[in-house]
Design a protein around this motif. Structure first.
Motif, PDB file in Angstrom:
ATOM      1  N   GLU A 112       0.808  -1.216   0.000  1.00 19.11           N
ATOM      2  CA  GLU A 112       0.000   0.000   0.000  1.00 19.11           C
ATOM      3  C   GLU A 112       0.844   1.270   0.000  1.00 19.11           C
ATOM      4  O   GLU A 112       0.318   2.367  -0.201  1.00 19.11           O
ATOM      5  CB  GLU A 112      -0.953  -0.016   1.195  1.00 19.11           C
ATOM      6  N   ALA A 113       2.145   1.138   0.203  1.00 18.05           N
ATOM      7  CA  ALA A 113       3.036   2.290   0.094  1.00 18.05           C
ATOM      8  C   ALA A 113       3.370   2.622  -1.359  1.00 18.05           C
ATOM      9  O   ALA A 113       3.923   3.684  -1.643  1.00 18.05           O
ATOM     10  CB  ALA A 113       4.330   2.027   0.873  1.00 18.05           C
ATOM     11  N   ILE A 114       3.030   1.723  -2.292  1.00 19.69           N
ATOM     12  CA  ILE A 114       3.223   1.992  -3.720  1.00 19.69           C
ATOM     13  C   ILE A 114       2.169   2.996  -4.168  1.00 19.69           C
ATOM     14  O   ILE A 114       0.972   2.834  -3.883  1.00 19.69           O
ATOM     15  CB  ILE A 114       3.105   0.690  -4.540  1.00 19.69           C
ATOM     16  N   ASN A 115       2.568   4.036  -4.876  1.00 20.46           N
ATOM     17  CA  ASN A 115       1.648   5.122  -5.224  1.00 20.46           C
ATOM     18  C   ASN A 115       0.421   4.651  -5.995  1.00 20.46           C
ATOM     19  O   ASN A 115      -0.681   5.167  -5.799  1.00 20.46           O
ATOM     20  CB  ASN A 115       2.389   6.199  -6.027  1.00 20.46           C
ATOM     21  N   TRP A 116       0.593   3.690  -6.883  1.00 24.28           N
ATOM     22  CA  TRP A 116      -0.526   3.236  -7.696  1.00 24.28           C
ATOM     23  C   TRP A 116      -1.578   2.491  -6.883  1.00 24.28           C
ATOM     24  O   TRP A 116      -2.714   2.333  -7.324  1.00 24.28           O
ATOM     25  CB  TRP A 116      -0.028   2.334  -8.830  1.00 24.28           C
ATOM     26  N   VAL A 117      -1.209   2.014  -5.698  1.00 21.49           N
ATOM     27  CA  VAL A 117      -2.097   1.141  -4.925  1.00 21.49           C
ATOM     28  C   VAL A 117      -2.905   1.954  -3.924  1.00 21.49           C
ATOM     29  O   VAL A 117      -2.352   2.643  -3.065  1.00 21.49           O
ATOM     30  CB  VAL A 117      -1.290   0.049  -4.191  1.00 21.49           C
ATOM     31  N   GLN A 118      -4.217   1.854  -4.035  1.00 20.23           N
ATOM     32  CA  GLN A 118      -5.099   2.491  -3.061  1.00 20.23           C
ATOM     33  C   GLN A 118      -5.282   1.599  -1.838  1.00 20.23           C
ATOM     34  O   GLN A 118      -5.236   2.066  -0.696  1.00 20.23           O
ATOM     35  CB  GLN A 118      -6.465   2.771  -3.694  1.00 20.23           C
ATOM     36  N   SER A 119      -5.501   0.307  -2.051  1.00 24.34           N
ATOM     37  CA  SER A 119      -5.610  -0.641  -0.949  1.00 24.34           C
ATOM     38  C   SER A 119      -5.204  -2.021  -1.452  1.00 24.34           C
ATOM     39  O   SER A 119      -5.220  -2.291  -2.653  1.00 24.34           O
ATOM     40  CB  SER A 119      -7.037  -0.684  -0.386  1.00 24.34           C
ATOM     41  N   ALA A 126      -6.896  13.293 -12.632  1.00 26.58           N
ATOM     42  CA  ALA A 126      -6.509  14.568 -13.242  1.00 26.58           C
ATOM     43  C   ALA A 126      -4.993  14.631 -13.327  1.00 26.58           C
ATOM     44  O   ALA A 126      -4.279  13.885 -12.658  1.00 26.58           O
ATOM     45  CB  ALA A 126      -7.044  15.750 -12.428  1.00 26.58           C
ATOM     46  N   VAL A 127      -4.520  15.536 -14.187  1.00 23.68           N
ATOM     47  CA  VAL A 127      -3.091  15.868 -14.244  1.00 23.68           C
ATOM     48  C   VAL A 127      -2.901  17.178 -13.503  1.00 23.68           C
ATOM     49  O   VAL A 127      -3.609  18.151 -13.747  1.00 23.68           O
ATOM     50  CB  VAL A 127      -2.605  16.006 -15.699  1.00 23.68           C
ATOM     51  N   TRP A 128      -1.952  17.180 -12.570  1.00 26.25           N
ATOM     52  CA  TRP A 128      -1.665  18.386 -11.798  1.00 26.25           C
ATOM     53  C   TRP A 128      -0.373  19.001 -12.300  1.00 26.25           C
ATOM     54  O   TRP A 128       0.674  18.358 -12.334  1.00 26.25           O
ATOM     55  CB  TRP A 128      -1.542  18.043 -10.314  1.00 26.25           C
ATOM     56  N   GLN A 129      -0.445  20.268 -12.674  1.00 29.99           N
ATOM     57  CA  GLN A 129       0.737  21.017 -13.092  1.00 29.99           C
ATOM     58  C   GLN A 129       1.133  21.960 -11.966  1.00 29.99           C
ATOM     59  O   GLN A 129       0.321  22.750 -11.472  1.00 29.99           O
ATOM     60  CB  GLN A 129       0.454  21.821 -14.357  1.00 29.99           C
ATOM     61  N   HIS A 130       2.398  21.861 -11.547  1.00 26.93           N
ATOM     62  CA  HIS A 130       2.877  22.715 -10.466  1.00 26.93           C
ATOM     63  C   HIS A 130       4.374  22.901 -10.615  1.00 26.93           C
ATOM     64  O   HIS A 130       5.126  21.926 -10.725  1.00 26.93           O
ATOM     65  CB  HIS A 130       2.553  22.079  -9.102  1.00 26.93           C
ATOM     66  N   ASP A 131       4.813  24.163 -10.653  1.00 26.47           N
ATOM     67  CA  ASP A 131       6.240  24.490 -10.785  1.00 26.47           C
ATOM     68  C   ASP A 131       6.874  23.809 -11.997  1.00 26.47           C
ATOM     69  O   ASP A 131       8.019  23.339 -11.944  1.00 26.47           O
ATOM     70  CB  ASP A 131       7.002  24.093  -9.515  1.00 26.47           C
ATOM     71  N   GLY A 132       6.135  23.737 -13.074  1.00 26.66           N
ATOM     72  CA  GLY A 132       6.666  23.177 -14.303  1.00 26.66           C
ATOM     73  C   GLY A 132       6.670  21.667 -14.368  1.00 26.66           C
ATOM     74  O   GLY A 132       7.154  21.098 -15.350  1.00 26.66           O
ATOM     75  N   ALA A 154      -8.882  11.819  -4.629  1.00 21.84           N
ATOM     76  CA  ALA A 154      -8.608  12.397  -3.314  1.00 21.84           C
ATOM     77  C   ALA A 154      -7.429  13.355  -3.322  1.00 21.84           C
ATOM     78  O   ALA A 154      -7.121  13.957  -2.292  1.00 21.84           O
ATOM     79  CB  ALA A 154      -8.362  11.279  -2.302  1.00 21.84           C
ATOM     80  N   GLY A 155      -6.750  13.478  -4.464  1.00 18.41           N
ATOM     81  CA  GLY A 155      -5.610  14.378  -4.547  1.00 18.41           C
ATOM     82  C   GLY A 155      -4.273  13.721  -4.292  1.00 18.41           C
ATOM     83  O   GLY A 155      -3.249  14.401  -4.257  1.00 18.41           O
ATOM     84  N   ASN A 156      -4.272  12.398  -4.103  1.00 18.49           N
ATOM     85  CA  ASN A 156      -3.006  11.685  -3.904  1.00 18.49           C
ATOM     86  C   ASN A 156      -2.243  11.594  -5.218  1.00 18.49           C
ATOM     87  O   ASN A 156      -2.851  11.362  -6.280  1.00 18.49           O
ATOM     88  CB  ASN A 156      -3.274  10.276  -3.374  1.00 18.49           C
ATOM     89  N   ILE A 157      -0.935  11.747  -5.153  1.00 14.44           N
ATOM     90  CA  ILE A 157      -0.106  11.607  -6.342  1.00 14.44           C
ATOM     91  C   ILE A 157      -0.008  10.134  -6.706  1.00 14.44           C
ATOM     92  O   ILE A 157       0.347   9.296  -5.879  1.00 14.44           O
ATOM     93  CB  ILE A 157       1.294  12.196  -6.115  1.00 14.44           C
ATOM     94  N   GLY A 217      -2.562  23.727  -3.972  1.00 14.60           N
ATOM     95  CA  GLY A 217      -3.840  23.328  -3.393  1.00 14.60           C
ATOM     96  C   GLY A 217      -4.813  22.722  -4.379  1.00 14.60           C
ATOM     97  O   GLY A 217      -5.897  22.290  -3.982  1.00 14.60           O
ATOM     98  N   ALA A 218      -4.441  22.674  -5.655  1.00 10.70           N
ATOM     99  CA  ALA A 218      -5.367  22.145  -6.660  1.00 10.70           C
ATOM    100  C   ALA A 218      -5.721  20.675  -6.443  1.00 10.70           C
ATOM    101  O   ALA A 218      -6.889  20.303  -6.586  1.00 10.70           O
ATOM    102  CB  ALA A 218      -4.785  22.361  -8.062  1.00 10.70           C
ATOM    103  N   PRO A 219      -4.764  19.789  -6.109  1.00  8.07           N
ATOM    104  CA  PRO A 219      -5.129  18.374  -5.969  1.00  8.07           C
ATOM    105  C   PRO A 219      -6.221  18.118  -4.946  1.00  8.07           C
ATOM    106  O   PRO A 219      -7.147  17.342  -5.186  1.00  8.07           O
ATOM    107  CB  PRO A 219      -3.809  17.713  -5.557  1.00  8.07           C
ATOM    108  N   ALA A 220      -6.131  18.763  -3.783  1.00 10.54           N
ATOM    109  CA  ALA A 220      -7.103  18.500  -2.716  1.00 10.54           C
ATOM    110  C   ALA A 220      -8.496  18.992  -3.072  1.00 10.54           C
ATOM    111  O   ALA A 220      -9.501  18.425  -2.632  1.00 10.54           O
ATOM    112  CB  ALA A 220      -6.633  19.145  -1.415  1.00 10.54           C
ATOM    113  N   ALA A 221      -8.583  20.052  -3.880  1.00  6.44           N
ATOM    114  CA  ALA A 221      -9.885  20.645  -4.198  1.00  6.44           C
ATOM    115  C   ALA A 221     -10.430  20.211  -5.546  1.00  6.44           C
ATOM    116  O   ALA A 221     -11.582  20.507  -5.870  1.00  6.44           O
ATOM    117  CB  ALA A 221      -9.764  22.175  -4.156  1.00  6.44           C
ATOM    118  N   ALA A 222      -9.639  19.516  -6.347  1.00  5.11           N
ATOM    119  CA  ALA A 222     -10.044  19.207  -7.719  1.00  5.11           C
ATOM    120  C   ALA A 222     -11.212  18.238  -7.794  1.00  5.11           C
ATOM    121  O   ALA A 222     -12.054  18.343  -8.685  1.00  5.11           O
ATOM    122  CB  ALA A 222      -8.853  18.639  -8.498  1.00  5.11           C
ATOM    123  N   GLY A 223     -11.275  17.280  -6.865  1.00 12.66           N
ATOM    124  CA  GLY A 223     -12.318  16.260  -6.934  1.00 12.66           C
ATOM    125  C   GLY A 223     -13.714  16.850  -6.978  1.00 12.66           C
ATOM    126  O   GLY A 223     -14.533  16.499  -7.841  1.00 12.66           O
TER     127      GLY A 223
END
Length: 290
Positions: A119-126, A148-154, A162-165, A185-191
């Motif tokens: 579950e520590a692997i990013n792709w795995v939710q559970s 979604a795709v998040w763009q931040h600092d290039g 849920a905004g998890n990478i 703050g976009a990831p947390a609010a995008a959903g």
């Protein structure tokens, strides 16, 4: 005679070996059968006690390792690993998290520890990890769904609802499939925003990116070049209003620079500097906004 001579010298007569008793014979014959039974008893006790396996015993010293080796000798060893639900999770990362090798004792690892590592692997939710005796380890994955795709600092990364990478690789594969969100703050609010926009297919089709402003509110960059300014904390009613205006006045077909929905009692439009955008009739006004 030798016996007479030995006695004559004052030495005790030779002692004949004792014949093993009945219970000694039974013990000797049953000892080999008792060992595997004892191993099985240990396994049953461990399972009944809720242990995650005999791994702790195996790390406790030579006796524990011999117990684990005995379970493997009885056929309780890893023969295969079955994984269900894997689509995007890298196989190498999954293997590294499991830390299993064919032939090792199936009770020689902790299910809970393996689950935490997976579950520590990013792709795995559970994930769930189970033993299927005698030799199968079953892993069930629920993977994170790229939202979604998040763009931040290039940089561009995939995020889930849920905004998890999820990952920062192969992002281009999803670029045309999921929305683009920008800013701190976009990831947390995008959903919540994307869920609202998804109810209006026309708006989703015209959306280029959702830009988080000051981690408080959103600007929607549309294909006609307009920035739709949404009020803070009022995304749903503002998006519904935008959908109604688009249906009535085709705002997103006009050369507009700004569609400002932040004021509750009026619509503010700013045309493109070289455009010919006109405010729609019906009480709306156009003007310069910040």
């Amino acid at each position: 005679m030798p016996s007479v001579k030995r006695h004559a010298r004052g030495l005790p007569p030779p002692r004949m070996p004792d014949r093993p008793g009945r219970w000694q014979l039974i013990w000797r014959r049953g000892r080999k059968l008792l060992r595997p039974s004892l191993v099985l008893l240990l396994i049953l006790v461990a399972a009944g006690a809720g242990w995650g396996g005999l791994a702790a015993v195996g790390h406790g010293g030579g006796i524990g390792r011999r117990v684990l080796a005995a379970t493997a000798g009885l056929g309780l060893k890893v023969d295969r690993v079955v994984v269900e639900g894997r689509q995007k999770t890298p196989e190498k990362l999954l293997d590294a998290a499991l830390r299993l090798h064919p032939g090792e004792p199936i009770y020689g690892f902790s299910l809970a520890a393996a689950q935490r590592r997976i579950e520590a692997i990013n792709w795995v939710q559970s994930a769930t990890v189970e033993r299927r005796l005698p030799g199968t380890v079953l892993v069930r994955l629920v993977e994170r769904r790229p939202f979604a795709v998040w763009q931040h600092d290039g940089h561009f990364v995939l995020i889930d609802h849920a905004g998890n990478i999820v990952t920062n690789s192969d992002v281009a594969v999803f670029a045309g499939q999921v929305p683009l969100v920008v800013g701190v703050g976009a990831p947390a609010a995008a959903g919540a925003l994307i869920d609202t926009l998804s109810a209006y297919p026309k708006l989703m089709h015209e959306l280029v990116a959702a830009v988080r402003v000051g981690n408080r509110r959103w600007n929607l960059r549309m294909k006609n070049g307009a920035d739709v300014k949404l009020p803070e904390g009022e995304d749903a009613p503002a998006v519904a209003k935008l959908a109604e205006l688009e249906h009535r006045y085709r705002l997103l077909d006009r050369p507009l620079a700004v569609i400002d929905l932040r004021l509750p009692d009026r619509l503010v439009l700013r045309p493109e500097p070289n455009g010919t955008g006109k405010a729609p009739s019906g009480g709306a006004t156009s003007g310069k906004t910040s």
